[in-house]
Design a protein around this motif. Sequence first.
Motif, PDB file in Angstrom:
ATOM      1  N   ILE A 235      12.051  11.078   8.646  1.00  0.00           N
ATOM      2  CA  ILE A 235      11.146  11.161   7.194  1.00  0.00           C
ATOM      3  C   ILE A 235       9.958  10.402   7.339  1.00  0.00           C
ATOM      4  N   TYR A 236      10.122   9.117   7.614  1.00  0.00           N
ATOM      5  CA  TYR A 236       8.955   8.012   7.405  1.00  0.00           C
ATOM      6  C   TYR A 236       7.953   8.244   8.307  1.00  0.00           C
ATOM      7  N   ASP A 237       8.740   8.206   9.910  1.00  0.00           N
ATOM      8  CA  ASP A 237       7.759   8.074  11.031  1.00  0.00           C
ATOM      9  C   ASP A 237       7.186   9.370  11.457  1.00  0.00           C
TER      10      ASP A 237
ATOM     11  N   ALA B  35       0.881  -1.106  -0.049  1.00  0.00           N
ATOM     12  CA  ALA B  35      -0.164   0.167  -0.029  1.00  0.00           C
ATOM     13  C   ALA B  35       0.755   1.289  -0.093  1.00  0.00           C
ATOM     14  N   HIS B  36       2.070   1.278   0.934  1.00  0.00           N
ATOM     15  CA  HIS B  36       2.839   2.420   0.798  1.00  0.00           C
ATOM     16  C   HIS B  36       3.487   2.420  -0.509  1.00  0.00           C
ATOM     17  N   GLU B  37       3.863   1.528  -1.385  1.00  0.00           N
ATOM     18  CA  GLU B  37       4.315   1.789  -2.708  1.00  0.00           C
ATOM     19  C   GLU B  37       3.451   2.235  -3.628  1.00  0.00           C
ATOM     20  N   ILE B  38       2.073   1.792  -3.539  1.00  0.00           N
ATOM     21  CA  ILE B  38       0.825   1.944  -4.365  1.00  0.00           C
ATOM     22  C   ILE B  38       0.791   3.594  -4.323  1.00  0.00           C
ATOM     23  N   ALA B  39       0.608   3.937  -2.773  1.00  0.00           N
ATOM     24  CA  ALA B  39       0.426   5.516  -2.476  1.00  0.00           C
ATOM     25  C   ALA B  39       1.319   6.352  -3.278  1.00  0.00           C
ATOM     26  N   HIS B  40       2.782   5.796  -3.622  1.00  0.00           N
ATOM     27  CA  HIS B  40       3.770   6.578  -4.231  1.00  0.00           C
ATOM     28  C   HIS B  40       3.442   6.818  -5.867  1.00  0.00           C
ATOM     29  N   GLN B  41       2.257   5.970  -6.437  1.00  0.00           N
ATOM     30  CA  GLN B  41       1.788   6.138  -7.856  1.00  0.00           C
ATOM     31  C   GLN B  41       1.482   7.745  -7.644  1.00  0.00           C
TER      32      GLN B  41
ATOM     33  N   PHE C 138       6.367  13.104   0.679  1.00  0.00           N
ATOM     34  CA  PHE C 138       6.254  11.761  -0.197  1.00  0.00           C
ATOM     35  C   PHE C 138       6.537  10.607   0.469  1.00  0.00           C
ATOM     36  N   GLU C 139       7.488  10.294   1.473  1.00  0.00           N
ATOM     37  CA  GLU C 139       7.604   9.137   2.178  1.00  0.00           C
ATOM     38  C   GLU C 139       6.742   8.991   3.540  1.00  0.00           C
ATOM     39  N   GLY C 140       6.782  10.299   4.261  1.00  0.00           N
ATOM     40  CA  GLY C 140       5.676  10.221   5.169  1.00  0.00           C
ATOM     41  C   GLY C 140       4.368  10.043   4.933  1.00  0.00           C
TER      42      GLY C 140
HETATM   43 ZN   LIG Z   1       8.293   5.211  -0.088  1.00  0.00          ZN
END
Ligand SMILES: [Zn+2]
Length: 448
Positions: free
Chosen positions: A280-282, A189-195, A212-214
């Motif tokens: 960045i992510y968390d 889902a994370h990688e799909i959201a990057h679309q 973008f990552e967060g």
């Molecule tokens: Zn990512």
Amino acid sequence: HPKPFTIVATGDLVKEWEEADQKHSLWESKSELPVAGFNYGDYLKKTAKAGAVAVEVYANRGIENVYLEVKTRLEQLRELYLQRQGSPRIRGELLLNQVSITPDFTDFDTTRFSDEIASQVVKALLFFEPFMGEYPFRKLAVSQIPGRFSQGWPSLLYVSSLSFMSPEQRMHLGMGTDREADFLECLHAHEIAHQWWGNQIGWKSYHDLWMFEGFSNYFGYLFMKEKHPDGKQFRDLLRYSKEKLLATNSSGQTYESAGPVWLGGRLSSSRFPEGYPTVIYDKGAWILHMLHYLMLDPITGSDQNFRFFIQNFLTRFNGKLIATDDFKRMLEKNIDKGLDLEGNKKMDWFFDQWVYNTGIPTYRLDYSITALKKGGYQLKGKIKQQNVSEDFIMPVEVFGRFGPDKIERLGRVVVTGNEANFKFALRTRPLKVTLDENNEILCQNKTL
Ligand SMILES: [Zn+2]
């Protein structure tokens, strides 16, 4: 490329043919893409449909060498451990205690999970479209790569093979904790959201990567809430993110204090080796989670305003590169009531605290409840806000616990500085009064 193997690329397949005993294919994108690439392997391909989008899953018929090396190394460690049992100093002991290695376990084929993976990808796409607008490409291919690394390229996901494996297969590789399972479950889902976040719109500079990552992380968490409506995984993921931010480095400083999210790649240093990914992510995920909370309709609890905002933002900047300030300005345009704390239609208060600065507040609560002569009760409380600057401002939800399963929201208090006093009239007397029961604020909550 050699015949028995399959190739999958970004864009759409125009034609494929055989020539001189080799396979050839031609791929085309209907618009400019930020990156283009392909994946190649001994795959079983499964297809499904998410509305008009063709979903394709490419599962490995075998296991990549890197995992076999991991397995061999684990087996060697286990033998060493058995030989030297009684010596607690042996490296790998802790790991081996959690791993169930059976040298004859060789079933790392992932093709039998491809239907289930395809159906989850369809679900994620159908969940994201109402949030983020129409999926920007015609197909979405999900393919495996070795290692822990994953990327969401335009219409082609490269995801860690670990996310294709069953918990049992991962356990035999020594990668079987619950945390790992939750993380891997929302990885696609994370990688799909990057679309949308990364491919439909891009970032201007390293300062802007946190969005973008967060945000992709947060949308991954939201998909877990959709998938598991009791909300446990969603809460766990937010909690893991918070724990990572509050974890300390070798000098006892929290990872969150490494620097503001806006510093991007510069957050990793000898003092904070994991500074970049953690912040960045968390923290990036928590920032969007807090905006989501602040934009909820206080009466109905609906998140329609948040959804409109996200969709408008992605439409407005479709095909463009954005900076942090573009995001801030868009929030200020038609600013949501819940965000306009200073009454000046500005988001400076939020960005100065959470994006351009560091600090996680701690909340404590003192309160008293008095029965009123005319009936009902008066709740008087004092919320203490600590570990942040004197002018830190945050709206905090107050809750009453009326029974083991009866927790009700009593109201919202905007806390500025060290403390804020409030008074609420109540019909019934709560057993306990608490703050932030729904984990809406990145904070240390001492009231639960
Ligand atoms: Zn990512």
